[in-house]
Write an enzyme that holds these catalytic residues in place. Structure first.
Site: not given
Ligand SMILES: Cc1cc2nc3c(=O)[nH]c(=O)nc-3n(C[C@H](O)[C@H](O)[C@H](O)COP(=O)(O)O)c2cc1C
Ligand SMILES: Cc1cc2nc3c(=O)[nH]c(=O)nc-3n(C[C@H](O)[C@H](O)[C@H](O)COP(=O)(O)OP(=O)(O)OC[C@H]3O[C@@H](n4cnc5c(N)ncnc54)[C@H](O)[C@@H]3O)c2cc1C
Ligand SMILES: Cc1cc2nc3c(=O)[nH]c(=O)nc-3n(C[C@H](O)[C@H](O)[C@H](O)COP(=O)(O)OP(=O)(O)OC[C@H]3O[C@@H](n4cnc5c(N)ncnc54)[C@H](O)[C@@H]3O)c2cc1C
Ligand SMILES: Cc1cc2nc3c(=O)[nH]c(=O)nc-3n(C[C@H](O)[C@H](O)[C@H](O)COP(=O)(O)O)c2cc1C
Ligand code: FES
Ligand code: FES
Lengths: 270, 311, 311, 270
Positions: C24, C48, C72, C133, C199
């Site tokens: 997401s 998202k 972020n 969040c 996570i």
């Molecule tokens: C730019 C950005 C926006 C994100 N927006 C959301 C979101 O809207 N809802 C959500 O549950 N997680 C959101 N996340 C978290 C990601 O879904 C994920 O849990 C987190 O980035 C860890 O995974 P990664 O290390 O592979 O990025 C966001 C992460 C990033 C980097």
């Protein structure tokens, strides 16, 4: 022990076999005091990936230069392979204990497994000089094109026994069985460097024959200086404070007798 | 000509000539790095955690490299407090290093005994109580809350007891693995700590996909290095909003810019940990760079910098 | 000739053709990446976070790069559930993507209303409730416990309510910023979640040393990327020791080896997040690499891999 | 819009001024559809440091190649500068909206500040072709050696007005005051690319004169594709769902009228 942290220019860098390189670095201060079996820590990355330095043995030690023989394994060595002559690399060293040079032994046999050979040419040279006679060398690898340094050992006058797992050069045999055939005995010192299983089997043959055996171990390192306690292996020492020996500072060269080969870490070794 | 900035700081009764420390467990007992630079130039050397008896630590493998960081599970291998006093301290004293002895025990008694012994032997200028080592429990059994600094009540109890056992300045080193860092930080302050050290490593783990085994014999380890810096800065800032005592910032500090980041977020001192492995003289580069920064921005003293982030 | 491995998994009532999802907030609404690969090949697209009304999100700057990761503070900018249904869903359906709608609200009612609306509009194959969040509170005011998933009681309440509002498979996305991940994970299970997603980002912060300002307008943000992988793997393993429901692993997954790491530690699905920014087709590389790995190691199905780490 | 993810060989790479480089990459698929003002995301690192790609404008668009003009700022551009001809770089693009080409305007003035000039040569060429007349160009920079591309603009037939902060070449003036002197008016379109403060002052002059003004903005980007919502700036649109516009997808080119120049982010800009 004196140690340096120096920017050293690459003077030569050749691919000697597929994915295996020999690197020459100019480092007068270090070369002057470096001993066979010692190593250095190379800063291969400019950023934080990989974060840690990479340990590499001195293959040959010249007046103002040293050479390193290495195999590309992962990200760090991949970056290392990209250095061009003229570029500088930050080097920390010399590190570790190195091989003891004892002309008291009547016979010296060096056993190299794969890229483990990288630790032995400087030793062969030093032994030749100290004993007035070149040591014997067992050069074992998976296959013909991975047998490195044979010419170099021969140039010191060593008798070189080749062995490959696939029989593509020399005998189809492991290092330990070649050693067996060479009949080491009391008064023989064996020096082994290679994969854990190879060092262990070579040790077993040497010890059974009553020979002394030194091994040059590897471990994941962070500091190279004895500070982080990350690179330990288990020894046979009983006391809590002495049980763990550091490959970087107490080693990398150990008498096989003090290593607890049954211990967990050796099972984990690659 | 601008005058040189004053880099001095105060941590409890201890005045340090500058705020740049080296982290426990990443600088041995000082001797290991004295060959690369003059360790008396450091604000202070923090020793490897000392226990009452020597400890062999965990089985190897103990280290794994991770993106921009490393996981360690050393398990507090150390020579024990007596060997420290007999064999390690003389070198530190001879080199005129300021020394913070980091101590670790399993019980309150261990901590108080260590503090008393260190004070009696004049074996340090201050004490840092490691209430946050992630690597002393077998991860196969212990899960969840295993560290003193995961419980504000336990922190209060331990800090109070150590505080009563010694007049040396006392710093409490805390884990980031909590719900809200302000609670343990306030508990340490209430218990009488002169400063809190933030942060110890983050709990982490790595698995070897080919061998299908954990990469650490201890399974779980502590994550350190630049990877964790944003987490540490955030916790320092959080704690600085509620504490009256100073904060010793730790976590991924690699250069002067990183150090300034911690100072601006509210740290009074900055500690170089894993970066020493990468550059043995990293702490000196941080120190020199910090002095440059202060000169360039015309800061006369660190007070003008500490917590000075504009929000 | 070995038969091709079966990559299918089950998350509640939803059967996925493979375990590779996209996270997401890192994949927009699917359309953004459809130009690089066939998104129907994914186990599922996670949208998202959707809220009842459109949200503008936080002020910029919203992104900072950190060592092997990024911070972020988007603040849940999104088009709102109605625009999602009207404008985004048709594309996902047309491309035959399996869709998990991630939802976010301020109250229990928001979540239940979102779940009902999504089920009524047949707007997803499952729901992921973002209870974690980090970027929706002004860090100047809110400190400490600000997320639903930092309280097991709140998780229980929210999950139960959403569970009652919809028959769609329900996954609860949790924060790593807790004392012991087992408690929120068990609360989600008790509340009726069909899986937990572990996570979300780690709380973090960065300061601009030159400007002496936080680098994010929101001050605090969420840390993601390879830097956090060891933390995520550890939490997945912890949770897997106590949960009966499956775990959706997330955190720094960049390639098939990383994915296998999560599976071995106990995850049933693996999610590519920030790595998509680096390589828009990263999830496809993970999928292909995972199939290779299984073939090479002669695994017929993922059951043989999930939680199969030897300790 | 069609987008590609391609390994593109470097065909040429020159240092054009201190720390400023021009890079030519072969990418027929992208060059064929690329428009002035669009950009691409370059994978500059092999490992995870830096983790993200780097956005770079198309400076010139050829049949099968594009060129990029860039300045070394930090780790990413330092790595970029190390690419050698023959090496391949992974490129994602073309991205962004690009400049609209509207021959309806009677006069076109391009205003470049510092390395911002990198976005404008392709535009100058396209306008020349579309309007049958080369646009005027204001080239402003801190100092003489940072004035890039003057020859290139002249080769299209542009009248080039030079300005430097230190007076080392052309006038000692900022871009906005040069624009003022050129007396833009209704029917004039101004295109600005450079530091935020420069674009804002140029906008102000253009608007006061009744000219239309387009700016090419920069922001920290993660995805480049509109997915992450990280690169937004505040617009004057009132609705919650429209308030934030994405530099990568809705831009990088915006009509200055829609940008909320008073907003927080612009104060933050470098
Ligand atoms: C730019 C950005 C926006 C994100 N927006 C959301 C979101 O809207 N809802 C959500 O549950 N997680 C959101 N996340 C978290 C990601 O879904 C994920 O849990 C987190 O980035 C860890 O995974 P990664 O290390 O592979 O990025 C966001 C992460 C990033 C980097
Ligand atoms: C004291 C000492 C001296 C050394 N001298 C030499 C030398 O002279 N020449 C040389 O080629 N190497 C030598 N090594 C090994 C060398 O340091 C490693 O191969 C190197 O650090 C790997 O880094 P990398 O980033 O390329 O691989 P990484 O990314 O760190 O590892 C890549 C993969 O290879 C595995 N791996 C890592 N190291 C080894 C290893 N040693 N054997 C098998 N698999 C491994 C890892 O588990 C991983 O799966 C020495 C090691 C030590 C401790
Ligand atoms: C759509 C778009 C198109 C671009 N086109 C070009 C181009 O054609 N040529 C070009 O040279 N650059 C261009 N840029 C800017 C370029 O992407 C950045 O300079 C680059 O990403 C910096 O990466 P780095 O790793 O070298 O620096 P970082 O390590 O990311 O940053 C180093 C330091 O520079 C600062 N910094 C970063 N970017 C900028 C900036 N743009 N201006 C001032 N300070 C900055 C950072 O805050 C930091 O302090 C463009 C940016 C965007 C968004
Ligand atoms: C190899 C290693 C050993 C450590 N040993 C200790 C220790 O004995 N006692 C302690 O309080 N912290 C110990 N730490 C934690 C560090 O002091 C520091 O808190 C942590 O590494 C974060 O800082 P860094 O990111 O700069 O390394 C150790 C860290 C590492 C990497
Ligand atoms: S590598 Fe640090 S003690 Fe050996
Ligand atoms: S960079 Fe991701 S939306 Fe613009």
């Amino acid at each position: 022990m004196e140690r340096f942290l120096l920017d050293c220019p690459v003077t030569r860098h050749d691919e000697v076999a597929l994915g295996q390189y020999r690197l020459f670095l100019r480092m007068p201060e270090i070369a002057r005091i470096a001993r066979p079996g010692q190593f250095c820590m190379l800063e291969v990355a400019q950023g934080y990936y990989p974060f840690l330095r990479r340990p590499m043995c001195f293959e040959q030690i010249f007046d103002e230069e040293i050479s390193i023989l290495y195999k590309v394994e992962g990200e760090g060595t991949r970056l290392l392979a990209q250095f061009l002559p003229g570029q500088a690399m930050n080097v920390q060293g010399p590190l570790g204990n190195g091989f003891p040079i004892d002309a008291g032994y009547g016979r010296h046999i060096l056993a190299a497994g794969g890229i483990g050979v990288a630790a032995l040419p400087a030793l062969a040279k030093a032994l030749t000089e100290a004993c007035g006679k070149a040591p014997e060398v067992i050069l074992a690898a998976r296959s013909k094109h991975l047998l490195l340094c044979a010419d170099l050992f021969e140039s010191f006058g060593c008798a070189v026994h080749l062995a490959t797992d696939d029989g593509s050069a020399g005998e189809r045999a492991f290092a330990a069985s070649v050693l067996q055939r060479l009949e080491p005995g009391r008064g023989t010192r064996v020096y082994a460097c290679g994969p854990m299983i190879m060092m262990r089997t070579v040790s077993d043959v040497a010890r059974a024959a009553g020979a002394n055996c030194l091994v040059s171990l590897e471990a994941q390192m962070a500091c190279g200086d004895g500070a982080c306690l990350g690179c330990v292996v288990e020894s046979k020492y009983e006391q809590e404070g002495e049980k763990m020996v550091r490959v970087c500072l107490d080693g990398p060269v150990f008498d096989t007798e003090i290593i607890d080969w049954e211990a967990h870490n050796l099972a984990y070794a690659p | 000509m601008p005058t040189r900035p004053d880099l001095g700081i105060q941590l409890g009764d201890l005045k340090l000539k500058n705020p740049v420390l080296v982290a426990s467990g990443t600088f041995g007992y000082g001797q290991e790095y004295a060959q690369y630079f003059d360790i008396s130039r450091l604000g202070a050397v923090v020793t490897k955690s000392l226990s009452r008896e020597p400890r062999a630590g965990n089985k190897p493998p103990r280290l794994v490299e991770t993106p921009a960081g490393l996981l360690n599970a050393i398990g507090l291998q150390n020579v024990g407090v007596e060997a420290y006093i007999a064999e390690k301290l003389p070198f530190l004293r001879e080199r005129k290093a300021t020394v913070i002895a980091n101590i670790y025990g399993k019980t309150v008694d261990d901590y108080t005994a260590l503090a008393e012994r260190i004070e009696a032997a004049n074996a340090a200028d201050a004490i840092e109580a490691n209430l946050s080592c992630p690597n002393v429990h077998d991860a196969r059994q212990a899960r969840g809350v295993t560290m003193v600094s995961q419980s504000p009540e336990a922190i209060l109890e331990y800090t109070r007891a150590i505080r009563q056992a010694t007049r040396l300045p006392l710093y409490a080193k805390l884990t980031p693995n909590v719900l809200d860092i302000r609670e343990p930080a306030l508990a340490a302050e209430e218990g009488g700590a002169d400063a809190v050290s933030l942060i110890n490593t983050l709990l982490g783990m790595a698995v070897d996909a080919e061998k299908r085994r954990p990469r650490l014999a201890n399974i779980v380890g502590g994550l350190s290095g630049p990877a964790i810096r944003p987490v540490a800065v955030k916790l320092v800032w959080d704690a600085s909003q509620v504490l009256r005592i100073p904060i010793i910032g730790i976590g991924g500090i690699c250069n002067a810019e990183d150090a300034v980041e911690f100072l601006l977020a509210g740290a009074t001192a900055v500690t170089v940990g894993s970066m020493t492995f990468r550059q043995p003289d990293a702490a000196m580069r941080v120190l020199d760079g910090l002095e440059d920064y202060m000169t360039r921005h015309q800061f006369q003293s660190l007070d003008q910098l500490i917590g000075a982030m504009k929000v």
